[in-house]
Design an enzyme around this catalytic site. Sequence first.
Site, PDB file in Angstrom:
ATOM      1  N   GLU A  37      54.107  33.890  42.560  1.00 21.89           N
ATOM      2  CA  GLU A  37      54.380  34.784  43.692  1.00 21.89           C
ATOM      3  C   GLU A  37      53.206  34.811  44.665  1.00 21.89           C
ATOM      4  OE1 GLU A  37      55.157  38.949  42.917  1.00 21.89           O
ATOM      5  OE2 GLU A  37      55.295  39.363  45.060  1.00 21.89           O
ATOM      6  N   ASP A 101      38.098  43.944  39.497  1.00 22.71           N
ATOM      7  CA  ASP A 101      37.906  44.433  40.864  1.00 22.71           C
ATOM      8  C   ASP A 101      36.809  45.493  40.845  1.00 22.71           C
ATOM      9  OD1 ASP A 101      38.150  45.238  43.501  1.00 22.71           O
ATOM     10  OD2 ASP A 101      40.002  46.368  43.180  1.00 22.71           O
ATOM     11  N   ASP A 103      34.587  47.911  43.485  1.00 24.00           N
ATOM     12  CA  ASP A 103      34.551  48.385  44.865  1.00 24.00           C
ATOM     13  C   ASP A 103      33.386  49.361  44.992  1.00 24.00           C
ATOM     14  OD1 ASP A 103      37.099  49.156  47.196  1.00 24.00           O
ATOM     15  OD2 ASP A 103      35.027  49.871  47.255  1.00 24.00           O
TER      16      ASP A 103
END
Length: 391
Positions: A37, A101, A103
């Site tokens: 995808e 991830d 941040d």
Amino acid sequence: MDFDTLRVYYQRFFPYQDVFLWLNHDRTPQADFLDREIAFTIENAYVRYQSYMNADAFKADVLRLMPTRFEYGPVYSANPRQRKMLPKGACVPVKKEFCLDIDLSDYNSVRTCCTDTAVCNKCWKFATIAIEILNVALREDFGFQNLLWVFSGRRGVHCWVSDAAALTLDEAQRSSIAAYLQVLGTSTQGKLVNLPRPFHPHIARSFGILKSHFKQVVLEEQDPWRSADQAEELLKRLQPADLVARLRSKWGSKEIPSSQRWADIDTETRQLPVSSGSRNSVGDAVLAAKQDIIFEYLYPRLDAAVSRGLNHLLKSPFVVHPSTGKICVALDLKKLDEFDIDAVPRYDAIVKELDATNDITKTSLRDYTEYFRHHVQETLPKKRAADTLDF
Ligand SMILES: [Zn+2]
């Protein structure tokens, strides 16, 4: 964003063929790319479940859609474009890279240089340390080798783990790895850390790394406890009460560098009267509190949702960040100490560079795309001897 310039970027610079090889994990197209995808964000629309035969078809659609960003999701058990025509359960996620991830906005309670979405080279060091800790844990504790670290375009980093063993992890296994790596609590207030002793080997190794950076990055550059108000944040992490009282009265309302306060904790601990309990056990408790504080201020803060989900989409390397215009460049860890967050190439700047020289090999993006190409080539299956030997 200037879409004419952005089009030049996606026409001339974006490394489609290397992205294809990287997502496909092989030279000839296989399900890892064909049934993968790809999702596009276009102005106000979000177009999911796209998939392509090859890098050229992917490129053609990027140029047709001119997305502000695009992301990669899992490999499905059938082509995701056909999912509506298939029986229920015939098109489900089966493989995906394991992703991390980080941040820097999750560091807002411990960084003093920037707030919110801002970032500078001082607080970028939190990300550098996170990479150092997580990279060694993924390699040594889980045996992963195919790791790509990518600047997320504004104030964070992504890691893509592409080993075959990582691709087929189920959600429970992904959650377990995320939980293993996520040492800090999730509360943004109060005590985030109360590490069990003796240290687990991952914690002991991480502590060695964190300690080597703490003085410079936290005590000197961030200086988080300089004012009397800020010093209360330090005091509330310490015991016993008479140590805290001695420090509070010694410091008064003065501004004092954090490194001085940090040293004062030991000085005052040594001067506690023996009557306040065994001095050794107080010393041990203070040492443990200091270790916990080092973890709280420097240990990586993960967005675990990104790691847990098999169907979580993550922004592609080398897309242009829609707010900053910076390119989400792949990071060569050998040069991580030299990485300058203010010098990350912007799409409009490198298009200007191309205009000036008309030589695509002479722009400031070149080192990053070359590193990515090298990384992809290194991680593809080796060509079989029969392919290369001349009989
Ligand atoms: Zn900063």
